[in-house]
Scaffold this motif. Structure first.
Motif, PDB file in Angstrom:
ATOM      1  N   THR A  69       0.904  -1.244   0.030  1.00 51.45           N
ATOM      2  CA  THR A  69      -0.031  -0.039   0.170  1.00 51.45           C
ATOM      3  C   THR A  69       0.894   1.561   0.157  1.00 51.45           C
ATOM      4  OG1 THR A  69      -0.161  -0.040   2.322  1.00 51.45           O
ATOM      5  CG2 THR A  69      -2.001  -1.335   1.298  1.00 51.45           C
ATOM      6  N   ASP A  70       1.578   1.613  -0.882  1.00 53.15           N
ATOM      7  CA  ASP A  70       2.166   2.550  -1.241  1.00 53.15           C
ATOM      8  C   ASP A  70       1.421   3.929  -1.282  1.00 53.15           C
ATOM      9  OD1 ASP A  70       1.047   1.891  -3.608  1.00 53.15           O
ATOM     10  OD2 ASP A  70       3.113   1.952  -4.796  1.00 53.15           O
ATOM     11  N   TYR A  79       7.757   6.205  -1.284  1.00 49.71           N
ATOM     12  CA  TYR A  79       6.986   4.965  -0.983  1.00 49.71           C
ATOM     13  C   TYR A  79       6.641   3.835  -2.049  1.00 49.71           C
ATOM     14  CZ  TYR A  79       6.045   7.717   3.124  1.00 49.71           C
ATOM     15  OH  TYR A  79       5.992   8.168   4.427  1.00 49.71           O
ATOM     16  N   HIS A  80       6.554   4.203  -3.243  1.00 49.81           N
ATOM     17  CA  HIS A  80       6.605   3.412  -4.520  1.00 49.81           C
ATOM     18  C   HIS A  80       7.931   2.519  -4.462  1.00 49.81           C
ATOM     19  CE1 HIS A  80       6.273   1.728  -8.533  1.00 49.81           C
ATOM     20  NE2 HIS A  80       5.107   1.611  -8.264  1.00 49.81           N
ATOM     21  N   THR A  86       1.359  -3.352  -6.080  1.00 46.10           N
ATOM     22  CA  THR A  86       1.551  -1.956  -5.446  1.00 46.10           C
ATOM     23  C   THR A  86       0.141  -1.512  -5.715  1.00 46.10           C
ATOM     24  OG1 THR A  86       2.483  -0.664  -6.898  1.00 46.10           O
ATOM     25  CG2 THR A  86       3.999  -1.932  -5.643  1.00 46.10           C
ATOM     26  N   ASP A  87      -0.584  -0.602  -4.950  1.00 40.55           N
ATOM     27  CA  ASP A  87      -1.666   0.034  -5.321  1.00 40.55           C
ATOM     28  C   ASP A  87      -1.625   0.804  -6.559  1.00 40.55           C
ATOM     29  OD1 ASP A  87      -3.074  -1.269  -3.364  1.00 40.55           O
ATOM     30  OD2 ASP A  87      -2.917   0.542  -2.050  1.00 40.55           O
ATOM     31  N   LEU A  88      -0.380   1.676  -6.811  1.00 42.42           N
ATOM     32  CA  LEU A  88      -0.029   2.899  -7.512  1.00 42.42           C
ATOM     33  C   LEU A  88      -0.031   1.804  -9.030  1.00 42.42           C
ATOM     34  CD1 LEU A  88       2.527   5.008  -6.310  1.00 42.42           C
ATOM     35  CD2 LEU A  88       0.183   5.405  -6.474  1.00 42.42           C
ATOM     36  N   GLN A 124      -5.735   0.249 -11.649  1.00 48.81           N
ATOM     37  CA  GLN A 124      -6.783   0.266 -12.676  1.00 48.81           C
ATOM     38  C   GLN A 124      -7.643  -1.120 -12.669  1.00 48.81           C
ATOM     39  OE1 GLN A 124      -3.462  -0.028 -15.301  1.00 48.81           O
ATOM     40  NE2 GLN A 124      -4.601  -1.144 -16.667  1.00 48.81           N
ATOM     41  N   TYR A 125      -7.031  -2.029 -12.213  1.00 47.56           N
ATOM     42  CA  TYR A 125      -7.911  -3.420 -12.063  1.00 47.56           C
ATOM     43  C   TYR A 125      -8.854  -3.424 -10.741  1.00 47.56           C
ATOM     44  CZ  TYR A 125      -4.739  -4.984 -15.520  1.00 47.56           C
ATOM     45  OH  TYR A 125      -3.688  -5.153 -16.688  1.00 47.56           O
TER      46      TYR A 125
END
Length: 465
Positions: free
Chosen positions: A197-198, A212-213, A237-239, A243-244
């Motif tokens: 969760t960046d 954070y990424h 990672t969330d970043l 999109q999905y």
């Protein structure tokens, strides 16, 4: 009514008398109480309570706002008088520093993992329960019986866990959910998704989003080193993967009010919108159609989430939303907190001396344990021999309950330390000799995890299912 208003007012006073005027001003702004009366607040505590009670009654609050202020102030009272456990803040009892885990089961409405459930797990899987299950370190659950039903019926489910990448190096406490999840993956032979969760850390901390990424990528190396099966494990990672998840994120956000989010986290109108929007992102991977490369468009594949008990409020929200979206509720299995070396609270990445980090060398581990590990021993050797130690307070003994697999040996150490036969220095040495090889083995495994290996785990691909 007046009695309730008085109680709420006194709760506010219990939070912090020194900042009472400031907090009252915030309450005035948030709940439409007469906006300028706080300036003329009386000086005595009882008068302050009376004044706030009158203003609460005069405001004619809606039922929703009345509940909101009640919850906030009760939480303030709880913080002043006892423990606070939520995804943002973990504080033990104000006097002892301890976490009352039985109280958390009652507060969160979860169920205790009992001997009957453990025996059923062992019977169905043909495997001995993990020491952390047998010793009550994973102690609470939601719908774990349902997961065992699915396993018995040979129906599909998956595992979901995660990590907020706040630092480059993990500590031993961070390993706990991943080591247990790896065990569950091996036993159940099911897919696993791991969320990094960046975005969450960016919303709550001070580093840049790109940092954070980057930390998420580095943390993935430590996670992979635990021994996950690449054919059944997807790390994201969330970043990179938002999109999905985004269609589900949107649907979750529409079903959750600001009041609900405030009740989960305790922040108010001053918080930026990122904090309000994030919980839906942590909730989304609970639903299988977020992973079309694994489950296609299926929405009927449930998940089991191993996590620390402080994460439960996220998924209590998720379980509330799921039926309204036509999805299955996620199941959870909760761990207790891995204690800091000093004994109070949980290990923290922000305090170098509260934790054994996975980058620490043998010398540093020895120094930290000998210098900082809280002892349940007596003041002198003579007193210790006579009265014995207190294993329940002794951090080295508590760490051994996690990392010493042999139940008989652990029981012998407990008995010897409690009787005074084993001294503080001896139990510390035993701990050092136990955890140093574990950390060194992890370092060796992590060194073998290249950037290409991380990319392979994070690649969107077909997973065995």
């Amino acid at each position: 009514d007046e009695q309730k208003a008085q109680e709420i007012a006194r709760c506010a006073l219990a939070q912090d008398k020194r900042t009472f005027r400031a907090s009252s001003k915030q309450a005035v702004g948030n709940y439409c109480l007469p906006p300028r009366q706080y300036i003329k607040m009386p000086e005595t505590d009882e008068q302050k309570a009376q004044d706030l009670a009158k203003r609460i009654l005069a405001a004619k609050l809606s039922e929703v706002d009345r509940k909101r202020i009640t919850d906030l102030l009760n939480e303030a009272k709880e913080k002043a008088e006892g423990q606070v456990v939520n995804p943002i803040d973990v504080q033990g009892d104000s006097k002892t520093g301890k976490i009352d885990y039985v109280k958390l089961i009652e507060k969160f409405g979860t169920e205790a993992i009992d001997e009957k459930l453990i025996k059923r797990f062992e019977k169905l899987t043909g495997r001995e329960a993990h020491p952390w299950l047998r010793r009550g370190l994973f102690y609470s659950h939601r719908d774990f019986e349902f997961i065992l039903d699915l396993y018995e019926q040979k129906k599909p489910f998956y595992l979901y866990t995660g990590r907020g990448p706040s630092s480059a190096s993990l500590h031993m406490g961070h390993l706990i959910p991943f080591m247990f999840t790896q065990y569950l993956q091996e036993v159940f032979n099911v897919p696993l998704v791991i969320q990094l969760t960046d975005d969450e850390k960016y919303f709550w901390k001070d580093k840049s989003l790109s940092e954070y990424h980057r930390l998420a990528f580095e943390n993935a190396k430590d996670i992979i080193a635990v021994g996950f099966d690449i054919t059944k494990t997807f790390i994201f990672t969330d970043l990179d993967f938002i999109q999905y998840m985004y269609p589900n994120v949107c649907m979750i956000q529409k079903k959750v009010t600001a009041n609900q989010i405030q009740n989960i986290f305790g922040f108010g109108a001053e918080a930026h919108c990122g904090k309000y929007s994030y919980p839906a992102i942590q909730a989304a991977p609970s639903f299988s159609n977020c992973f079309p490369h694994i489950f296609g468009s299926k929405v009927d594949v449930p998940c089991l989430i191993p996590c620390a008990i402080d994460q439960d409020p996220y998924f209590r929200m998720t379980r509330d939303v799921a039926p309204r979206l036509g999805y299955l509720k996620p199941a959870l299995i909760h761990s207790k907190f891995f204690p800091a070396l000093q004994g109070a609270g949980k290990m923290s990445s922000s305090n170098e001396n509260s934790a054994i980090f996975l980058t620490d060398n043998a010398k540093k581990i020895k120094t930290k344990v000998n210098k900082y590990a809280y002892s349940g021993g007596r003041e002198t050797v003579e007193e210790h021999r006579k009265l014995g130690g207190v294993p329940e307070k002794d951090v080295p003994y508590q760490y051994l309950t996690y990392f010493l697999d042999d139940d008989k040996q652990l029981k012998q150490i407990y008995d010897d330390y409690k009787s005074g036969k084993m001294l503080t220095g001896e139990i510390k040495k035993f701990l050092i000799d136990t955890i140093t090889p574990i950390v060194q083995r992890h370092q060796k495994m992590r060194a073998a995890v290249t950037d290409d290996v991380v990319k392979a785990f994070c690649s969107i691909r077909k997973i065995k299912f």
